[in-house]
Design an enzyme around this catalytic site. Structure first.
Site, mmCIF file in Angstrom:
data_model
loop_
_atom_site.group_PDB
_atom_site.id
_atom_site.type_symbol
_atom_site.label_atom_id
_atom_site.label_comp_id
_atom_site.label_asym_id
_atom_site.label_seq_id
_atom_site.Cartn_x
_atom_site.Cartn_y
_atom_site.Cartn_z
ATOM 1 C CB ILE A 223 -1.013 -0.017 1.165
ATOM 2 C CG1 ILE A 223 -0.320 -0.046 2.531
ATOM 3 C CG2 ILE A 223 -1.950 -1.208 1.036
ATOM 4 C CD1 ILE A 223 -1.289 0.151 3.720
ATOM 5 N N GLY A 224 2.064 1.091 -0.580
ATOM 6 C CA GLY A 224 3.008 2.203 -0.611
ATOM 7 C C GLY A 224 4.082 2.040 0.443
ATOM 8 N N GLY B 79 2.287 -6.135 8.143
ATOM 9 C CA GLY B 79 2.517 -6.724 6.818
ATOM 10 C C GLY B 79 3.924 -7.244 6.602
ATOM 11 C CE LYS C 280 16.466 4.641 -0.810
ATOM 12 N NZ LYS C 280 16.904 4.513 -2.216
ATOM 13 C CB THR C 281 10.602 0.868 2.657
ATOM 14 O OG1 THR C 281 11.179 -0.249 3.319
ATOM 15 C CG2 THR C 281 10.867 0.771 1.162
ATOM 16 C CD GLN D 154 5.306 2.872 5.844
ATOM 17 O OE1 GLN D 154 4.335 2.753 6.574
ATOM 18 N NE2 GLN D 154 5.194 3.261 4.597
ATOM 19 C CD GLU E 158 -0.912 0.936 12.139
ATOM 20 O OE1 GLU E 158 -0.544 0.013 12.909
ATOM 21 O OE2 GLU E 158 -2.061 1.037 11.703
HETATM 22 MO MO1 MOS Z 1 -4.163 0.198 9.473
HETATM 23 S S1 MOS Z 1 -5.363 1.628 10.308
HETATM 24 O O1 MOS Z 1 -4.468 -1.151 10.384
HETATM 25 O O2 MOS Z 1 -4.478 0.291 7.855
#
Ligand code: MOS
Length: 728
Positions: free
Chosen positions: A466-467, A509, A618-619, A623, A690
């Site tokens: 998702i990016g 993920g 980098k990723t 984030q 997150e």
């Molecule tokens: Mo996240 S809010 O679990 O895409």
């Protein structure tokens, strides 16, 4: 190879032994060039022949819905169908994955809900017809204000121990404050979009979704068909942030319309629908109480919160998730109430829970530091728990202290004058603030397949990118274990015909699906080692050669022209019953507050984070940048205003709902403190997606207070609120 994470926290640290130099490096995204040249086709861009175009119609108010001019709309040029199917109007609730959302009625539960779909030969004709639909609405209207209704207690988030009132009464220092945060929106750049077509009783939907294995079941449930007959494709997703976790109306509507018309149908939400048709982050009201002894050690804490959602929606913002384990305090009162109201459905938005809960709690901790006359970093250092304060189990690792120390050092924190209103440059007050970051770490079941040939490897899973960098990371994991450079590994994602990954949610993920890829590649290594008659740990794979001891054999010879397929399957097991697992960090910000206008400019910001092994530097950094930028938005500009009469979102576009843009964001510095958490899975990597948002806004709010003495508890700290404080 399958691994149940009830393993004992001693999973072997193979990634350090392999040392191929592929995992962990800041490798570019393999699909990066396709994306920046526009060749990566997103959901709405890859159209099958004979495709038709659908536009959703939203209800302007709550009530039972009738279409008053349906016949007239059907007669408009190019219009093929007007669909008003009760299954389609369901909301994308996220409380239970696999099950269809619950608002399945022929009724607009809230203003802004999608209630009909107009399908036409062209996008323009569909849009024109959709704008011409006249809706009749009738029926009882439900409440829309969370403060105005009786609330229900949420048992799941409750923890009570000791006597907080007594602790407050006898404490040397206390804080008793109410913080409020507004509704917020995911606002991905790519809007929700779906293209659906049927082949007999099988439907294929190309859509922009985060969690394909669950979305497949949800869509099947909505359509009343077997999930075997649903195929979802999401090869590229232009941001999700939570709104794309569950199946949403555009995908369901496209599938229903395509079945009815016998032709492919594309449905894209327009930007204003992106606010109301998909889920929002709940507004919150948070009563925070802190009691501390003379040394600043917490003796009591209270976090009592109010959130909202539609009636019957299972999700409620887990605001206190971080509070349960962040700080020790003998006397604790943590509870949550849910107001059942008729605003757009609330669901997960980036770091559900901690994003708003840690931010407010860390602002309150700053209030405590001020009350105690103590440095805010020192206050956190004095309150690092030795074990989980509620469950009594150990932490798998606890990295708050190292991130606090390194972050403070790099930021130059201790140079600050602790006095408020101590620095001024012309009209601007200058100040610094800090906050801690916490985010629970979750491993989620995932599967993947790796196929090895003499020419390279192919990684396959339905996992989405998702990016976040999934293509890069999974390529690196397979490359590391199989001794292949990135251009010899092809990673195929986002197709439910492939083994079910974890999906992109809850920051899990990379670590979860990555572990499945790891196990699949390990199985291949094991089989090659077996073929050579040696131990897997002794095996080196490099440049198409396999070496065991002093024997080197070309891989081609071992494979004998065949391909070798490994399957990986990781399950969470019961590890979390034995240890509490979280990621940690520390945020530091410097702001300038204009004494005349109340405007806040963030001048610099630094985050220091620990999330186990960093799989791609980098990723991971990217984030964290994204999370910190969200923190700036949460602190300064982001917030939905609901119409007091209807609950409608008033500022439902990106001009009026202001997410930070380049001009709002100063240079951001991100540092990682590498750690090896043996409980985190075979790679010892934890989720980082997150973490960067958790607490970030508090560093900004606390810096505003340090700069000019104004404490903002009603987020965001817009100039009007800051100015009101300055004028007091
Ligand atoms: Mo996240 S809010 O679990 O895409």
């Amino acid at each position: 190879m399958s691994l149940d994470m009830k393993v004992d926290g001693k999973s072997k640290n193979r990634a350090d032994d392999l040392a191929q130099g592929i995992l962990g490096t800041p490798m570019d995204r393999p699909e990066g060039l396709l994306k920046v040249t526009g060749e990566a086709l997103y959901a709405a861009e890859d159209l099958p022949g004979n495709c038709t175009f659908g536009m959703l119609v939203s209800a302007p108010a709550q009530g039972d819905v009738t279409l008053s001019n349906e016949a007239e709309i059907r007669d408009m040029p190019g219009v093929l169908a007007v669909i008003h199917d009760p299954r389609m109007v369901r909301n994308a609730a996220q409380g239970t994955m696999d099950e269809a959302p619950v608002q399945g009625v022929d009724h607009a539960a809230y203003a802004g809900q999608a209630v009909a779909l107009v399908v036409a030969e062209s996008f323009e004709a569909a849009r024109h017809a959709a704008q011409s639909v006249k809706l009749g609405l009738s029926g009882e209207e439900g409440p829309i204000d969370p403060q105005a209704v009786e609330t229900e207690e949420s048992e799941g988030n409750r923890f009570v121990r000791g006597d907080l009132d007594k602790a407050m009464a006898s404490a040397a220092h206390t804080v008793d404050a109410v913080y409020t945060t507004p509704s917020m929106t995911s606002a991905p750049m790519e809007p929700h979009a779906a293209v659906a077509w049927w082949d007999g009783d099988k439907v294929t939907v190309r859509a922009s979704l985060q969690m394909l294995k669950y979305n497949r079941n949800e869509l099947a449930d909505c359509l009343g068909i077997d999930s075997e007959n649903v195929r979802l494709l999401s090869p590229y997703v232009g941001g999700g942030f939570g709104s794309k976790l569950g199946i949403s109306p555009e995908a369901v509507a496209a599938a229903i319309a395509a079945r009815e018309l016998g032709r492919p149908v594309r449905v894209v939400l327009h930007r204003r629908q992106m606010f109301e048709v998909v889920t929002r982050r709940s507004e919150t009201r948070q009563h925070i109480r802190l009691a501390a002894d003379g040394d600043g050690r917490l003796t009591g804490l209270g976090h009592e919160v109010l959130v909202s959602n539609l009636p019957d929606e299972p999700f409620s913002e887990p605001v206190t998730q971080g509070t349960h384990f962040a700080y020790p305090a003998e006397n604790r009162l943590i509870r949550k109430e849910v107001a059942r109201i008729h605003r757009p459905a609330a669901g997960s938005v980036r770091a559900p829970g901690e994003a708003v809960g840690v931010t407010t709690f860390e602002a309150a901790m700053d209030e405590l530091a001020c009350a105690a006359g103590m440095d805010p970093v020192e206050l956190r250092l004095r309150n690092i728990p030795e074990k989980d304060p509620e469950q009594g189990i150990p932490f798998s690792s606890h990295m708050l202290e190292p991130t606090l120390r390194e972050g403070a050092e790099r930021f130059g924190w201790f140079d600050r004058d602790p006095e408020l209103r101590a620095r001024r440059e012309g009209e601007w007050w200058i100040g610094t603030g800090m906050a801690a970051a916490f985010r629970v770490n979750i491993l989620s079941e995932a599967q993947a397949r790796v196929r090895l040939t003499a020419g390279g490897a192919v990684v396959e899973t339905d996992q989405t990118d998702i990016g976040t960098g999934t293509y890069a990371i999974l390529t690196q994991i397979a490359g590391e274990l199989l001794g292949l450079p990135a251009d010899k590994v092809e990673t195929r994602l986002g197709d439910t015909d492939l083994p079910p990954g974890s999906g992109s949610g809850g920051s899990w993920g990379a670590a979860s699906t990555g572990s499945a890829v790891w196990l699949a590649a390990m199985e291949l290594r094991q089989r090659i080692a077996d073929a050579m008659g040696c131990d897997e740990a002794e095996l080196t794979l490099k440049d198409g050669q396999a070496t065991c001891g002093n024997v080197t054999q070309p891989l081609e010879e071992i494979l004998g022209g065949e391909s070798l397929v490994g399957h990986g399957h990781v399950k969470p097991g019961d590890a979390l019953e034995e240890v509490m697992q979280s990621t940690y960090g520390a945020h530091f910000a410097e702001v300038a507050v204009n004494d005349v206008t109340g405007e806040t400019r963030v001048r610099r910001m630094l985050g220091c984070f620990a999330a186990g092994r960093i799989l791609n530097e980098k990723t991971a950094r990217s984030q964290c940048h994204g999370g910190m930028i969200w923190g700036i938005g949460m602190a300064l500009t982001e917030g939905v205003t609901h119409d007091r009469r209807t609950g409608r979102m008033v500022n439902r576009d990106l001009a009026e709902y202001h997410v930070p843009v380049n001009a709002d964001v100063p240079p951001l510095e991100v540092h990682f403190v590498e750690e090896r958490d043996p409980w985190a899975g075979p790679m010892q990597a934890k989720g980082i997606g997150e973490l960067g948002i958790c607490g970030a806004g508090a560093a900004v709010l606390n810096a505003i207070h340090h700069a000019c003495g104004v404490r903002i508890r009603d987020l965001p700290a817009t100039p009007d609120k800051v100015l009101a404080g300055l004028l007091q």
